[in-house]
Design an enzyme around this catalytic site. Structure first.
Site, PDB file in Angstrom:
ATOM      1  N   ARG A 290       0.818  -1.230   0.000  1.00  0.00           N
ATOM      2  CA  ARG A 290       0.000   0.000   0.000  1.00  0.00           C
ATOM      3  C   ARG A 290       0.847   1.274   0.000  1.00  0.00           C
ATOM      4  O   ARG A 290       0.359   2.340   0.351  1.00  0.00           O
ATOM      5  CB  ARG A 290      -0.989   0.010   1.171  1.00  0.00           C
ATOM      6  CG  ARG A 290      -2.021  -1.111   1.101  1.00  0.00           C
ATOM      7  CD  ARG A 290      -3.127  -0.917   2.127  1.00  0.00           C
ATOM      8  NE  ARG A 290      -4.162  -1.919   1.979  1.00  0.00           N
ATOM      9  CZ  ARG A 290      -4.189  -3.068   2.666  1.00  0.00           C
ATOM     10  NH1 ARG A 290      -3.230  -3.323   3.553  1.00  0.00           N
ATOM     11  NH2 ARG A 290      -5.161  -3.931   2.486  1.00  0.00           N
TER      12      ARG A 290
ATOM     13  N   LYS B  88       3.359  11.314 -11.392  1.00  0.00           N
ATOM     14  CA  LYS B  88       2.530  10.462 -12.236  1.00  0.00           C
ATOM     15  C   LYS B  88       3.230   9.120 -12.423  1.00  0.00           C
ATOM     16  O   LYS B  88       4.371   9.070 -12.895  1.00  0.00           O
ATOM     17  CB  LYS B  88       2.289  11.105 -13.603  1.00  0.00           C
ATOM     18  CG  LYS B  88       1.180  12.131 -13.622  1.00  0.00           C
ATOM     19  CD  LYS B  88       0.880  12.545 -15.058  1.00  0.00           C
ATOM     20  CE  LYS B  88      -0.300  13.476 -15.135  1.00  0.00           C
ATOM     21  NZ  LYS B  88      -0.618  13.861 -16.531  1.00  0.00           N
TER      22      LYS B  88
ATOM     23  N   GLU C 295       9.934  17.657 -25.032  1.00  0.00           N
ATOM     24  CA  GLU C 295       9.326  18.098 -23.779  1.00  0.00           C
ATOM     25  C   GLU C 295       9.889  19.452 -23.348  1.00  0.00           C
ATOM     26  O   GLU C 295       9.176  20.275 -22.777  1.00  0.00           O
ATOM     27  CB  GLU C 295       9.553  17.058 -22.676  1.00  0.00           C
ATOM     28  CG  GLU C 295       8.848  15.722 -22.915  1.00  0.00           C
ATOM     29  CD  GLU C 295       7.343  15.771 -22.666  1.00  0.00           C
ATOM     30  OE1 GLU C 295       6.818  16.843 -22.293  1.00  0.00           O
ATOM     31  OE2 GLU C 295       6.686  14.735 -22.849  1.00  0.00           O
TER      32      GLU C 295
ATOM     33  N   LYS D 274       7.574  22.928 -14.405  1.00  0.00           N
ATOM     34  CA  LYS D 274       6.711  21.810 -14.012  1.00  0.00           C
ATOM     35  C   LYS D 274       6.398  21.855 -12.525  1.00  0.00           C
ATOM     36  O   LYS D 274       5.259  21.610 -12.119  1.00  0.00           O
ATOM     37  CB  LYS D 274       7.357  20.475 -14.369  1.00  0.00           C
ATOM     38  CG  LYS D 274       6.434  19.288 -14.054  1.00  0.00           C
ATOM     39  CD  LYS D 274       6.761  18.032 -14.797  1.00  0.00           C
ATOM     40  CE  LYS D 274       5.643  17.021 -14.616  1.00  0.00           C
ATOM     41  NZ  LYS D 274       5.908  15.754 -15.321  1.00  0.00           N
TER      42      LYS D 274
ATOM     43  N   GLU E 213      -4.042  16.973 -11.313  1.00  0.00           N
ATOM     44  CA  GLU E 213      -4.574  17.321 -12.627  1.00  0.00           C
ATOM     45  C   GLU E 213      -6.088  17.511 -12.642  1.00  0.00           C
ATOM     46  O   GLU E 213      -6.811  16.929 -13.446  1.00  0.00           O
ATOM     47  CB  GLU E 213      -4.178  16.258 -13.665  1.00  0.00           C
ATOM     48  CG  GLU E 213      -4.204  16.789 -15.090  1.00  0.00           C
ATOM     49  CD  GLU E 213      -3.594  15.827 -16.107  1.00  0.00           C
ATOM     50  OE1 GLU E 213      -4.309  15.438 -17.023  1.00  0.00           O
ATOM     51  OE2 GLU E 213      -2.414  15.489 -15.958  1.00  0.00           O
TER      52      GLU E 213
ATOM     53  N   ARG F  12      -2.869  21.712 -14.394  1.00  0.00           N
ATOM     54  CA  ARG F  12      -1.833  20.729 -14.722  1.00  0.00           C
ATOM     55  C   ARG F  12      -2.068  20.098 -16.096  1.00  0.00           C
ATOM     56  O   ARG F  12      -1.137  19.604 -16.722  1.00  0.00           O
ATOM     57  CB  ARG F  12      -1.754  19.639 -13.643  1.00  0.00           C
ATOM     58  CG  ARG F  12      -0.637  18.633 -13.918  1.00  0.00           C
ATOM     59  CD  ARG F  12      -0.322  17.736 -12.741  1.00  0.00           C
ATOM     60  NE  ARG F  12       0.692  16.770 -13.110  1.00  0.00           N
ATOM     61  CZ  ARG F  12       1.346  15.991 -12.252  1.00  0.00           C
ATOM     62  NH1 ARG F  12       1.084  16.070 -10.963  1.00  0.00           N
ATOM     63  NH2 ARG F  12       2.259  15.136 -12.679  1.00  0.00           N
TER      64      ARG F  12
ATOM     65  N   ASN G 192       0.029  18.517 -20.809  1.00  0.00           N
ATOM     66  CA  ASN G 192      -0.263  17.520 -21.836  1.00  0.00           C
ATOM     67  C   ASN G 192      -0.309  18.116 -23.244  1.00  0.00           C
ATOM     68  O   ASN G 192      -0.809  17.478 -24.166  1.00  0.00           O
ATOM     69  CB  ASN G 192      -1.598  16.827 -21.528  1.00  0.00           C
ATOM     70  CG  ASN G 192      -1.539  16.010 -20.256  1.00  0.00           C
ATOM     71  OD1 ASN G 192      -0.645  15.189 -20.069  1.00  0.00           O
ATOM     72  ND2 ASN G 192      -2.488  16.250 -19.359  1.00  0.00           N
TER      73      ASN G 192
ATOM     74  N   HIS H 178       0.088  15.993 -26.286  1.00  0.00           N
ATOM     75  CA  HIS H 178       0.084  14.597 -25.850  1.00  0.00           C
ATOM     76  C   HIS H 178      -1.133  13.798 -26.304  1.00  0.00           C
ATOM     77  O   HIS H 178      -1.017  12.598 -26.531  1.00  0.00           O
ATOM     78  CB  HIS H 178       0.206  14.525 -24.325  1.00  0.00           C
ATOM     79  CG  HIS H 178       1.598  14.776 -23.836  1.00  0.00           C
ATOM     80  ND1 HIS H 178       2.296  15.936 -24.124  1.00  0.00           N
ATOM     81  CD2 HIS H 178       2.441  14.019 -23.078  1.00  0.00           C
ATOM     82  CE1 HIS H 178       3.494  15.869 -23.565  1.00  0.00           C
ATOM     83  NE2 HIS H 178       3.599  14.721 -22.926  1.00  0.00           N
TER      84      HIS H 178
ATOM     85  N   HIS I  12      -0.230  10.514 -28.133  1.00  0.00           N
ATOM     86  CA  HIS I  12      -0.570   9.185 -27.625  1.00  0.00           C
ATOM     87  C   HIS I  12      -1.300   8.362 -28.680  1.00  0.00           C
ATOM     88  O   HIS I  12      -1.133   7.145 -28.743  1.00  0.00           O
ATOM     89  CB  HIS I  12      -1.428   9.300 -26.366  1.00  0.00           C
ATOM     90  CG  HIS I  12      -0.670   9.780 -25.174  1.00  0.00           C
ATOM     91  ND1 HIS I  12      -1.286  10.153 -23.986  1.00  0.00           N
ATOM     92  CD2 HIS I  12       0.666   9.939 -24.952  1.00  0.00           C
ATOM     93  CE1 HIS I  12      -0.361  10.525 -23.117  1.00  0.00           C
ATOM     94  NE2 HIS I  12       0.821  10.409 -23.686  1.00  0.00           N
TER      95      HIS I  12
ATOM     96  N   HIS J  26       8.410   8.518 -27.635  1.00  0.00           N
ATOM     97  CA  HIS J  26       7.404   9.391 -27.028  1.00  0.00           C
ATOM     98  C   HIS J  26       7.578  10.843 -27.477  1.00  0.00           C
ATOM     99  O   HIS J  26       6.616  11.489 -27.919  1.00  0.00           O
ATOM    100  CB  HIS J  26       7.497   9.295 -25.499  1.00  0.00           C
ATOM    101  CG  HIS J  26       6.555  10.198 -24.784  1.00  0.00           C
ATOM    102  ND1 HIS J  26       5.183  10.019 -24.786  1.00  0.00           N
ATOM    103  CD2 HIS J  26       6.782  11.321 -24.039  1.00  0.00           C
ATOM    104  CE1 HIS J  26       4.612  10.980 -24.077  1.00  0.00           C
ATOM    105  NE2 HIS J  26       5.557  11.780 -23.613  1.00  0.00           N
TER     106      HIS J  26
END
Length: 363
Positions: A125, A147, A189, A233, A243, A247, A251, A254, A258, A271
């Site tokens: 956990r 993330k 990026e 960032k 997000e 935030r 993206n 992105h 993606h 990427h």
């Protein structure tokens, strides 16, 4: 604060990013300075290529500080950012006897960082983990912000959690071992940060002398662009950790990127290469909607191409594009949201872009 350190200020679990040449050579001491007690068990997750370069050096240094450390190498490549790799980490954690006082270290690029972070978030956990990114992309983006995720066959990063690292250690020296194509992919990026929030970074990247220094891996220039990217960032993440609002601007490029990664097969485009194409599409849509001038769109595209990145969209079936976009994490109440630029250094979130405005780019 030390100029080599950047604070990521959060309501809970704030942490520092250390950017320093040769920092991994003294990682044991660095861990003690961020409150990691000696004698703890540490599972380092990496891959064979990175482990061969840095693994033994890091292990020896950790042992010098009485840490009990082992390395697990998982398979490299986006296609291995999956539940099978996650299970490998869990198996190693069990065999090594990691308890709640133990630690994981992600040593590698964004894939290693994302999978290790998710493993740390879910083992017992949640146990602490450290990021030691070794690619430009992971340094400026995925290692910071918490993330963590693995991919699902239906989409990228669909299985994951927000889980912040204990600390991040960035050693620009590791970039000298990076293949040129991967370094350039990381620049996507960096360019993104220039477009979304830091016009001065954008202009710095445009300068030919600066570009030559960056592409020749000149240390001072590398530290500058890494530092500026992470500060941007950190500022955004501190305002919106999970997000729910601003935030989402991280993206930029992105959603379309993606789509390209997924439908072209993970690995066909790196990427950063897919994100470059995504930024080109977003810029063109913004120009068509009169959100920003054609001149700015052209400057963005020229900057992307000047760092050896693609802007040409591959041919993809339009119905497949819509399936991926509608499964994207940024969809809210059945509406797709897109990040579009309104001027250099500023973007906004739009949910009124109809499919005819972007599907034409996939002809």
């Amino acid at each position: 604060m030390n100029k080599n350190k950047i604070l990521v200020p959060l309501s809970d679990n704030s942490y520092e990013v250390t950017i320093k040449q040769g920092v991994i050579n003294g990682i044991g001491k660095e861990l003690t300075q961020v409150g990691i007690n000696k004698d703890r068990k540490i599972l380092i997750v990496s891959n064979k290529e990175i482990s061969k370069l840095f693994g033994e050096k890091i292990l020896n240094n950790l042992k010098k500080y009485n840490f009990n450390a082992e390395i697990l190498n998982i398979k490299a490549g986006e296609s291995n950012k999956n539940l099978a790799s996650l299970s490998e980490i869990f198996n190693a954690a069990f065999e090594f006897g990691l308890d709640r006082n133990s630690l994981m270290i992600a040593l590698g690029g964004g894939i290693v960082g994302d999978v290790t972070g998710f493993a740390a978030a879910t083992w017992l956990r949640g146990i602490e983990y450290i990021q030691i990114p070794t690619t430009l992309l992971s340094m400026v983006d995925s290692s910071v912000g918490g993330k963590t995720a693995v991919n699902h066959p239906k989409g990228k990063n669909l299985i994951g959690a927000f889980y912040q690292p204990k600390a991040v250690f960035i050693d620009p020296e590791t970039l000298t071992t990076l293949p040129t194509r991967e370094f350039k992919a990381g620049m996507a990026e960096v360019i993104k940060y220039g477009v979304i929030k830091d016009k001065s970074l954008f202009e710095y990247l445009e300068n030919k002398n600066n570009r030559d220094k960056i592409l020749n891996l000149e240390n001072e220039s590398l530290i500058k662009i890494i530092n500026k990217s992470i500060k941007t960032k950190a500022c955004i993440v501190s305002e919106d950790e999970k997000e729910n609002g601003i935030r989402a601007i991280l993206n930029y490029g992105h959603s379309f990127g993606h789509v390209i990664e997924n439908l072209c097969g993970y690995g066909e485009y790196l990427h950063g290469e897919a994100i470059s194409i995504g930024m080109k599409i977003a810029g063109d849509i913004a120009t068509e909607k009169n959100l920003w001038p054609k001149e700015h769109s052209s400057r963005q595209d020229h900057l992307i191409e000047s760092y050896g990145l693609p802007t040409q969209t591959p041919k993809i079936k339009k119905n497949e594009v819509m399936k991926i976009l509608m499964g994207d994490k940024k969809v809210r109440n059945g509406k797709m949201r897109f990040i579009l630029p309104i001027k250099l250094g500023e973007v906004d979130i739009f949910n009124d872009i109809n499919e005819t405005q972007f599907l034409k780019y996939f002809d």
